[in-house]
Design a protein around this motif. Structure first.
Motif, PDB file in Angstrom:
ATOM      1  N   VAL A  87       0.873  -1.181   0.000  1.00 15.70           N
ATOM      2  CA  VAL A  87       0.000   0.000   0.000  1.00 15.70           C
ATOM      3  C   VAL A  87       0.903   1.221   0.000  1.00 15.70           C
ATOM      4  O   VAL A  87       1.871   1.289   0.761  1.00 15.70           O
ATOM      5  N   MET A  88       0.605   2.182  -0.860  1.00 15.18           N
ATOM      6  CA  MET A  88       1.330   3.455  -0.857  1.00 15.18           C
ATOM      7  C   MET A  88       0.340   4.546  -1.267  1.00 15.18           C
ATOM      8  O   MET A  88      -0.040   4.665  -2.424  1.00 15.18           O
ATOM      9  N   GLN A  89      -0.088   5.322  -0.278  1.00 13.96           N
ATOM     10  CA  GLN A  89      -1.091   6.355  -0.523  1.00 13.96           C
ATOM     11  C   GLN A  89      -0.615   7.672   0.092  1.00 13.96           C
ATOM     12  O   GLN A  89      -0.141   7.708   1.226  1.00 13.96           O
ATOM     13  N   PHE A  90      -0.754   8.748  -0.690  1.00 11.96           N
ATOM     14  CA  PHE A  90      -0.392  10.089  -0.251  1.00 11.96           C
ATOM     15  C   PHE A  90      -1.562  11.035  -0.505  1.00 11.96           C
ATOM     16  O   PHE A  90      -2.461  10.717  -1.295  1.00 11.96           O
ATOM     17  N   PRO A  91      -1.548  12.207   0.120  1.00 11.05           N
ATOM     18  CA  PRO A  91      -2.566  13.215  -0.215  1.00 11.05           C
ATOM     19  C   PRO A  91      -2.467  13.589  -1.693  1.00 11.05           C
ATOM     20  O   PRO A  91      -1.392  13.509  -2.297  1.00 11.05           O
ATOM     21  N   GLU A  92      -3.585  14.007  -2.267  1.00 10.43           N
ATOM     22  CA  GLU A  92      -3.580  14.419  -3.664  1.00 10.43           C
ATOM     23  C   GLU A  92      -2.742  15.688  -3.845  1.00 10.43           C
ATOM     24  O   GLU A  92      -2.708  16.559  -2.983  1.00 10.43           O
ATOM     25  N   ALA A  93      -2.070  15.763  -4.994  1.00 16.71           N
ATOM     26  CA  ALA A  93      -1.274  16.942  -5.304  1.00 16.71           C
ATOM     27  C   ALA A  93      -2.184  18.155  -5.454  1.00 16.71           C
ATOM     28  O   ALA A  93      -3.311  18.058  -5.924  1.00 16.71           O
ATOM     29  N   SER A  94      -1.672  19.317  -5.033  1.00 14.29           N
ATOM     30  CA  SER A  94      -2.444  20.556  -5.099  1.00 14.29           C
ATOM     31  C   SER A  94      -1.476  21.722  -5.130  1.00 14.29           C
ATOM     32  O   SER A  94      -0.257  21.536  -5.202  1.00 14.29           O
ATOM     33  N   ALA A  95      -2.001  22.921  -5.044  1.00 17.65           N
ATOM     34  CA  ALA A  95      -1.143  24.106  -4.976  1.00 17.65           C
ATOM     35  C   ALA A  95      -0.345  24.134  -3.680  1.00 17.65           C
ATOM     36  O   ALA A  95       0.647  24.856  -3.574  1.00 17.65           O
ATOM     37  N   HIS A  96      -0.779  23.350  -2.696  1.00 16.47           N
ATOM     38  CA  HIS A  96      -0.125  23.354  -1.391  1.00 16.47           C
ATOM     39  C   HIS A  96       0.694  22.092  -1.118  1.00 16.47           C
ATOM     40  O   HIS A  96       1.527  22.095  -0.205  1.00 16.47           O
TER      41      HIS A  96
ATOM     42  N   GLN B 208       1.970  23.503   9.465  1.00 13.81           N
ATOM     43  CA  GLN B 208       0.742  22.758   9.725  1.00 13.81           C
ATOM     44  C   GLN B 208       0.401  21.847   8.555  1.00 13.81           C
ATOM     45  O   GLN B 208      -0.029  20.698   8.746  1.00 13.81           O
ATOM     46  N   ARG B 209       0.610  22.331   7.329  1.00 14.87           N
ATOM     47  CA  ARG B 209       0.365  21.482   6.162  1.00 14.87           C
ATOM     48  C   ARG B 209       1.330  20.291   6.130  1.00 14.87           C
ATOM     49  O   ARG B 209       0.965  19.188   5.729  1.00 14.87           O
ATOM     50  N   LEU B 210       2.565  20.527   6.553  1.00 10.98           N
ATOM     51  CA  LEU B 210       3.536  19.428   6.602  1.00 10.98           C
ATOM     52  C   LEU B 210       3.067  18.339   7.557  1.00 10.98           C
ATOM     53  O   LEU B 210       3.109  17.146   7.238  1.00 10.98           O
ATOM     54  N   ARG B 211       2.608  18.746   8.731  1.00 13.08           N
ATOM     55  CA  ARG B 211       2.129  17.771   9.713  1.00 13.08           C
ATOM     56  C   ARG B 211       0.957  16.976   9.155  1.00 13.08           C
ATOM     57  O   ARG B 211       0.900  15.740   9.300  1.00 13.08           O
ATOM     58  N   GLN B 212       0.018  17.659   8.532  1.00 12.12           N
ATOM     59  CA  GLN B 212      -1.149  16.971   7.966  1.00 12.12           C
ATOM     60  C   GLN B 212      -0.739  16.012   6.856  1.00 12.12           C
ATOM     61  O   GLN B 212      -1.279  14.899   6.750  1.00 12.12           O
ATOM     62  N   THR B 213       0.217  16.418   6.048  1.00 16.47           N
ATOM     63  CA  THR B 213       0.667  15.570   4.946  1.00 16.47           C
ATOM     64  C   THR B 213       1.362  14.321   5.460  1.00 16.47           C
ATOM     65  O   THR B 213       1.121  13.212   4.972  1.00 16.47           O
ATOM     66  N   ILE B 214       2.215  14.478   6.457  1.00 18.88           N
ATOM     67  CA  ILE B 214       2.903  13.318   7.038  1.00 18.88           C
ATOM     68  C   ILE B 214       1.896  12.375   7.673  1.00 18.88           C
ATOM     69  O   ILE B 214       1.974  11.142   7.507  1.00 18.88           O
ATOM     70  N   ASP B 215       0.934  12.933   8.394  1.00 23.93           N
ATOM     71  CA  ASP B 215      -0.074  12.099   9.057  1.00 23.93           C
ATOM     72  C   ASP B 215      -0.902  11.316   8.044  1.00 23.93           C
ATOM     73  O   ASP B 215      -1.454  10.259   8.371  1.00 23.93           O
ATOM     74  N   ALA B 216      -1.021  11.826   6.826  1.00 24.49           N
ATOM     75  CA  ALA B 216      -1.856  11.179   5.816  1.00 24.49           C
ATOM     76  C   ALA B 216      -1.114  10.112   5.014  1.00 24.49           C
ATOM     77  O   ALA B 216      -1.708   9.457   4.161  1.00 24.49           O
ATOM     78  N   VAL B 217       0.175   9.917   5.286  1.00 27.82           N
ATOM     79  CA  VAL B 217       0.952   8.901   4.568  1.00 27.82           C
ATOM     80  C   VAL B 217       0.466   7.511   4.964  1.00 27.82           C
ATOM     81  O   VAL B 217       0.319   7.202   6.148  1.00 27.82           O
ATOM     82  N   ARG B 218       0.214   6.679   3.975  1.00 22.08           N
ATOM     83  CA  ARG B 218      -0.212   5.297   4.214  1.00 22.08           C
ATOM     84  C   ARG B 218       0.702   4.373   3.413  1.00 22.08           C
ATOM     85  O   ARG B 218       0.602   4.261   2.193  1.00 22.08           O
ATOM     86  N   VAL B 219       1.614   3.719   4.110  1.00 24.70           N
ATOM     87  CA  VAL B 219       2.544   2.786   3.466  1.00 24.70           C
ATOM     88  C   VAL B 219       2.553   1.494   4.255  1.00 24.70           C
ATOM     89  O   VAL B 219       2.769   1.492   5.473  1.00 24.70           O
ATOM     90  N   VAL B 220       2.288   0.394   3.568  1.00 20.23           N
ATOM     91  CA  VAL B 220       2.337  -0.939   4.167  1.00 20.23           C
ATOM     92  C   VAL B 220       3.193  -1.821   3.267  1.00 20.23           C
ATOM     93  O   VAL B 220       3.075  -1.762   2.041  1.00 20.23           O
ATOM     94  N   GLY B 221       4.037  -2.622   3.862  1.00 19.58           N
ATOM     95  CA  GLY B 221       4.929  -3.512   3.127  1.00 19.58           C
ATOM     96  C   GLY B 221       6.368  -3.300   3.511  1.00 19.58           C
ATOM     97  O   GLY B 221       7.186  -4.230   3.489  1.00 19.58           O
TER      98      GLY B 221
END
Length: 688
Positions: free
Chosen positions: A366-375, A411-424
């Motif tokens: 599993v490898m999931q990240f937040p969607e790319a955006s202006a931020h 704050q955006r960095l923290r949210q982005t790190i928290d949203a990382v989903r990696v399994v394996g």
């Protein structure tokens, strides 16, 4: 990105002499400019993302970099065969190799980077220091001479005064670098540094410098062209490091005065002019507590952290590299280059921070990240289903965020790190999340010793799962299995609700239903040496959940994989639950809990197979055996040194005991999971 450049003749085809996320990054820019790309790949990278993205790909050899990505002859042959007019080296590998740049010129292929003479001048740190002194750029006090006799170097270090840094003359990226606090530690640190420098760069020479106490690492992005123009694109702060390798980088550097920024920028431009620089380069400075700065080195290539500069300036640095290499003038004058907002980058690695940052290999199930955006921007060289191999740097992705100011970017960095989903594989996401919330980093009190000072807090054990975490993990596992059964019966539904899976026939529901009683599913999970059995029971009035032998509580939930929304004991929670094989991973805010599903039909005693042994945590080469055989030693005593993923790793005694035997010798190549040391409890008599 807006650059303001006019269209001009560029290359038709560019060969990318690299791999991973930087190769993918270059391909994206070339595609936007209409340039055809050629990727190269080794055996290990046969199905890599950069190979899939390029217009064409050429196999260049075995997995070992020295037999593929470091083979100039194979790269030039690939360029000849595909008609590539230019070679982009990315960073690492041959990107700062003057001989390769010259070989490209001799073959009539454009090297997308500086001239060989510029690389040569800055590639040897000792010569670079002398050149910078002559150009009026301040340098750090130290020894940069030719005498490499170990006793002489020890004497120089003693005279410079401790603490000192031993640095590989041809090095970079933190490799071949050691901090020495006192004289008696110098000799072993020198030997290790020389060994790593020889392995990484083919050059064991070192220099010695005084270590600036509580320094900041601030670097200036510079650009030059063949028309005599040199500009800077402002600074980046790269002070947050571990073992001299950058972890978080940001632009602009916080807490610098305008006068400091301007002085540093002028010094950086002077440094680039001193070597007639063309293309992208970085002048790295050490900044003392009083604001004084000293030249450290120049990286004659693009940097890993270049995206933060791109986000604050709106300039595509790879595009500028291509245009400069094609002979075009720089697109903008210095007074036309501006920066806006704040950007921060975090390097997500496949490594187990809580186990000494050991690299982790395996398949990204599993490898999931937040969607790319202006931020939010995600630079990666892998996709879900790809493998992290032991052959190269274990970076998974760079997480880059931008906002109007540093607090909002943080704050955006923290949210982005928290949203990382990696399994394996195991990642350093928890470590990064803690670092992004650390008080000194949050307050921009930065220096290169921050991570070392706070390491106990940053690497504290993961929190113990509370009752709610156990039940939510079990509920997520149950919902996942119900959805899988639904799919298997060809009756898929978009969601699973608390009343159960909606299917066409009751006979297709594999829920353990029994006549005149309520069905129950018992889910046994283990974590941190603890095992608990959770009962999920379907009753007439809905679903109930509880621990085996205890009263069950009603629960209502909704499951849209991987998100579970559950109301349990009056508290509604939104969590993510990922199930891969027997592993169940629960993400709750910044907390992550890893459970193992215990299948009662597959119990075995395999865990006892290597009791008392020290196991190789990854494939690698045995560099040195350290501990005596047959002599009692204490927990934490270094047993051996192994080299893997271009770094040396010291394996330590897991507890008090005795080395009965080493099962590998110096120079051996060992596989992941190989038994290296027969290590037993007790004293020397027990080992006989």
């Amino acid at each position: 990105m807006t650059t303001g450049i006019s269209e001009g003749a560029l290359f038709d085809t560019v060969l990318i002499a690299n791999r991973g996320e930087i190769a993918c990054r270059i391909i994206a820019t070339c595609r936007r400019l209409g340039i055809r790309t050629v990727a190269v790949y080794s055996d290990a990278d046969r199905n890599a993302r950069h190979v899939r993205l390029a217009d064409e790909a050429v196999h260049i050899g075995p997995s070992a970099a020295r037999e593929s990505y470091l083979r100039a002859d194979k790269l030039l042959d690939a360029a000849r065969r595909t008609g590539a007019q230019a070679i982009h080296p990315g960073y690492g590998f041959l990107s700062e190799n003057a001989a390769f740049a010259q070989a490209c010129a001799d073959a009539g292929v454009v090297f997308i980077g500086p001239k060989p003479s510029s690389i040569q001048a800055m590639g040897d740190k000792r010569e670079a220091k002398a050149l910078m002194q002559a150009a009026g750029v301040p340098v750090t006090p130290g020894y940069h001479g030719d005498n490499q006799d170990s006793a002489f170097l020890q004497q120089q270090a003693d005279e410079i005064r401790y603490p000192v840094l031993i640095k590989a003359s041809a090095g970079g990226g933190g490799k071949g670098m050691r901090l020495v606090e006192k004289s008696e530690d110098f000799a072993p640190a020198l030997l290790s540094c020389q060994r790593e420098a020889e392995s990484s760069f083919g050059d064991a020479r070192v220099l010695i410098e005084r270590y600036i106490v509580r320094p900041r690492h601030v670097e200036m992005q510079v650009f030059g062209d063949s028309h005599g123009n040199v500009v800077h694109l402002f600074e980046r702060d790269c002070s947050v490091q571990r073992r001299h390798q950058k972890v978080l980088e940001e632009a602009p550097a916080p807490e610098l005065s305008d006068a400091q920024r301007e002085a540093m920028a002028q010094a950086a431009v002077a440094a680039a002019r001193a070597v007639d620089y063309i293309g992208a380069g970085t002048i790295e400075f050490i900044v003392g507590e009083g604001g004084d700065f000293h030249f450290m080195e120049m990286n004659t290539r693009l940097q890993v952290e270049h995206p933060v500069t791109e986000l604050v300036t709106g300039i595509d640095l790879v595009e500028w590299q291509l245009r400069a290499a094609a002979g075009q003038a720089l697109p903008l004058r210095q007074d036309q280059i501006h920066h806006r907002g704040h950007a921060i980058e975090a390097r997500l690695y496949a490594e187990d921070a809580l186990k000494g940052f050991l690299p982790s290999t395996g398949t990204l199930q599993v490898m999931q990240f937040p969607e790319a955006s202006a931020h939010v921007r995600i630079d990666t060289g892998v996709e879900q289903g790809d493998a992290i191999s032991p052959w190269y740097d274990p970076m998974i992705a760079k997480l880059i965020v931008w906002d109007e100011d540093r607090p909002r970017a943080l704050q955006r960095l923290r949210q982005t790190i928290d949203a990382v989903r990696v399994v394996g594989v195991t990642t350093n996401a928890v470590f990064l999340g803690r670092l992004a919330r650390q008080a000194d980093f949050s307050a921009a009190r930065l220096d290169t010793g921050l991570v070392a000072r706070e390491i106990d807090t940053l690497l504290a054990p993961l929190p113990e799962a509370d009752d709610a975490a156990w039940m939510l993990a079990a509920l997520g596992f149950w919902a996942q299995s119900q959805s899988a059964k639904d799919d298997a019966t060809s009756n898929p539904s978009p969601s699973v609700r608390g009343a159960g899976v909606r299917v066409a026939s009751p006979w297709t529901i594999a829920d353990g239903w029994r006549l005149d009683t309520h069905a129950a599913r018992f889910i046994e999970l283990s974590a941190n040496g603890q095992t608990r059995r959770v009962a999920v029971r379907q009753e007439h009035d809905g679903l109930r959940i509880g621990f085996d032998g205890e009263a069950a509580s009603p629960v209502s939930f909704q499951w849209r994989a991987p998100t579970l929304t559950a109301a349990l004991d009056g508290v509604r929670r939104n969590v993510d639950v990922l199930v891969q094989g027997s592993q169940v991973v629960l993400y709750r805010g910044e907390d992550r809990f890893v459970f193992e599903h215990v299948d009662p039909l597959h119990r075995h005693a395999g865990a006892e197979a290597h009791a008392g042994a020290v196991i190789a945590p990854m494939p690698g080469r045995i560099v040195e055996l350290l501990a005596p055989v047959g002599t009692p030693i204490t927990k934490g005593t270094p047993l051996l040194v192994m080299e893997a993923m271009k770094m040396e790793h010291t394996l330590q005694a897991p507890h008090d005991g005795v080395v009965k035997a080493f099962l590998a010798k110096q120079g051996d190549l060992v596989a992941d999971g190989a038994v290296l040391v027969d290590f037993v409890d007790g004293d020397a008599e027990d080992a006989t």
